[in-house]
Enzyme design. Structure first.
Site, mmCIF file in Angstrom:
data_model
loop_
_atom_site.group_PDB
_atom_site.id
_atom_site.type_symbol
_atom_site.label_atom_id
_atom_site.label_comp_id
_atom_site.label_asym_id
_atom_site.label_seq_id
_atom_site.Cartn_x
_atom_site.Cartn_y
_atom_site.Cartn_z
ATOM 1 N N ARG A 77 116.585 159.337 72.285
ATOM 2 C CA ARG A 77 115.473 158.386 72.379
ATOM 3 C C ARG A 77 114.382 158.695 71.355
ATOM 4 N NH1 ARG A 77 112.123 158.877 76.287
ATOM 5 N NH2 ARG A 77 113.608 159.733 77.783
ATOM 6 N N TYR A 131 109.013 131.837 67.221
ATOM 7 C CA TYR A 131 110.227 131.870 68.042
ATOM 8 C C TYR A 131 109.813 131.726 69.518
ATOM 9 C CZ TYR A 131 114.014 133.960 70.672
ATOM 10 O OH TYR A 131 114.977 134.205 71.602
ATOM 11 N N ASP A 196 106.740 137.717 60.914
ATOM 12 C CA ASP A 196 108.137 137.703 61.340
ATOM 13 C C ASP A 196 108.942 137.139 60.177
ATOM 14 O OD1 ASP A 196 110.663 137.013 62.382
ATOM 15 O OD2 ASP A 196 109.860 136.804 64.402
ATOM 16 N N LYS A 221 119.919 138.641 63.614
ATOM 17 C CA LYS A 221 120.203 137.451 62.829
ATOM 18 C C LYS A 221 120.804 137.856 61.466
ATOM 19 C CE LYS A 221 118.200 135.789 66.479
ATOM 20 N NZ LYS A 221 116.796 135.417 66.547
HETATM 21 C C1 LIG Z 1 115.717 135.613 67.583
HETATM 22 C C2 LIG Z 1 114.346 135.789 67.082
HETATM 23 C C3 LIG Z 1 113.501 136.750 67.652
HETATM 24 C C4 LIG Z 1 113.905 137.592 68.834
HETATM 25 O O1 LIG Z 1 114.899 138.494 68.481
HETATM 26 P P1 LIG Z 1 116.000 139.096 69.496
HETATM 27 O O2 LIG Z 1 116.782 140.004 68.621
HETATM 28 O O3 LIG Z 1 116.769 137.938 70.041
HETATM 29 O O4 LIG Z 1 115.249 139.800 70.566
HETATM 30 C C5 LIG Z 1 112.237 136.908 67.095
HETATM 31 N N1 LIG Z 1 111.834 136.170 66.061
HETATM 32 C C6 LIG Z 1 112.617 135.224 65.501
HETATM 33 C C7 LIG Z 1 112.113 134.415 64.357
HETATM 34 C C8 LIG Z 1 113.896 135.003 66.001
HETATM 35 O O5 LIG Z 1 114.668 134.052 65.451
#
Ligand SMILES: *Cc1c(COP(=O)(O)O)cnc(C)c1O
Length: 406
Positions: A77, A131, A196, A221
């Site tokens: 961790r 998101y 982001d 992603k």
């Molecule tokens: C999917 C997504 C998230 C969240 O990510 P997870 O890996 O699903 O927790 C945050 N920001 C954006 C722009 C996303 O597309």
């Protein structure tokens, strides 16, 4: 034993390298010297040490700064060598001092909010759309934060003495709206700006160079890129990285070493994947923009592989009609996905807030993959149905029929 990679690899290059080179080499610079080619996967949860006085000193040092302990790891961790390789690589791609990986994008954002809240800075200024779950986390105040929503021009005015974070997405999920990052960073003053960067990836945009102090990815992603890893990461300076590691240690949202391995592998093809998928997306945008069944196409100036469009007909029929394209939430995989944000990715956002943010009920979001663009178009064309008249309501899936003329 793969301990040399904890912290900075000892063969870190001194000369600057291009992004495509970093993508395949960063986080792996020590391998050849170790007689290895593929990075080892270290699945240990704990590590032996016969010197508990030294362990105490190392744990004290971590508690003070959050810097990764020198020498062998202590406990899973606290840090993992395979995950550290991915962190090193992502930091180099984003042009930051460090990066800290988490179990998901939402775990990464949670850690950022907890770091700021623990400093008494609970107020967040944010720009919609974000998101859906990020919007929800802020709006619901699940982690004790309080959010002021504004547009980019209103950021400076929205700042308060207890503002700990300004948050934007660019291009934003799902409308692909773009923010002038430099202008926003300027408006933030001394308040850290979190961008982001999930949609753009460092291939198209490196927000740290434009003034963002924190760059967040849902690594689920494009960074992973194959739809088989759930992960998040924050690229930032070493000071904030230390606090993020301390929160990660205390709250436990760690990334599994196997996921760290898959992400490092994913990074090596990131520039190639993003460029090829973006070329497909640009061609689909060209065809959608000329199509009378489409009311509006959203595509960012910086390009990319995400395309959103509003249909005149019923968006649910388009989702029901695709066969090659997968109707599913998420994005950034090698294959093409389509989803209806008002039903899925942004369902959790209050309907009025969602519409105010430009996420209308006719909007579809498509993550374009690496298939042949003609096959993609033929599937999309069939799913869009043959009627082009506004409000006709008939969107036959057209499967098995010759494609509509356009
Ligand atoms: C999917 C997504 C998230 C969240 O990510 P997870 O890996 O699903 O927790 C945050 N920001 C954006 C722009 C996303 O597309």
């Amino acid at each position: 034993m793969d301990t040399a990679s904890m912290g900075a690899p000892d063969d870190t290059p001194t000369a600057p390298r291009a992004l495509a080179t970093e993508a395949v080499h960063a986080g792996r610079d020590d391998l050849a010297r170790q007689g290895l080619h593929a990075p080892p996967i270290d699945l240990s949860t704990t590590y032996p040490s016969y010197d508990s006085r030294a362990e105490a000193a190392r744990i004290d040092a971590f508690a003070a700064t959050g810097a990764e302990p020198d020498g062998p790891p202590v406990y899973g961790r606290l840090g993992n060598p395979t995950v550290a390789r991915f962190e090193t690589a992502l930091a180099r791609l984003e042009g930051t001092e460090a990066a800290v990986a988490f179990a998901s994008g939402m775990a990464a954002l949670s850690a950022v909010l907890l770091v700021r809240a623990s400093m008494g800075l609970r107020h967040v200024v944010a720009v919609r759309p974000l998101y859906g779950c990020s919007d929800h986390l802020l709006t619901a105040g699940l982690l004790g934060s309080e959010v002021t929503w504004t547009d980019p021009a209103g950021i400076m005015e929205a700042l308060r003495p207890d503002t700990g974070l300004v948050m934007v997405e660019s291009p934003a999920n799902p409308t692909l709206a773009e923010v002038d990052l430099m202008a926003v960073a300027h408006a933030c003053g001394s308040v850290p700006l979190l961008v982001d960067n999930t949609f753009a990836t460092p291939v198209l945009q490196r927000p740290a160079g434009q003034g963002a102090r924190l760059v967040l990815h849902s690594a689920t992603k494009y960074l992973g890129g194959h739809g088989d890893v759930l992960a998040g990461v924050v690229a930032c300076d070493e000071e904030l990285a230390g606090r993020l590691r301390q929160v990660r240690f205390a709250t436990g949202g760690v990334l599994h070493p196997l996921a760290g391995y898959l992400l490092l592998r994913g990074l090596s093809t990131l520039p190639v994947r993003v460029r090829a998928a973006s070329a497909n997306a640009a061609e689909l945008v060209r065809r959608l923009a000329a199509d009378p069944r489409i009311a509006r196409v959203h595509y960012p100036r910086i390009g990319g592989a995400m395309v959103s469009f509003e249909v005149h007909g019923d968006p649910h029929e388009v989702i029901a009609g695709v066969r090659l394209i997968t109707p599913a939430v998420s994005l950034g995989s090698v294959d093409t996905l389509i989803q209806h944000p008002a039903s899925i990715s942004h369902r959790i956002v209050d309907a009025d807030d969602r519409r105010d943010a430009g996420v209308n009920d006719r909007l579809l979001r498509m993550s374009v993959g690496l298939e042949d663009v003609e096959d993609l178009w033929s599937d999309l064309n069939a799913a869009l149905g043959e009627r082009s008249v506004r409000g006709a309501g008939h969107c036959a899936n057209g499967r098995g029929e010759p494609a509509a003329a356009r």
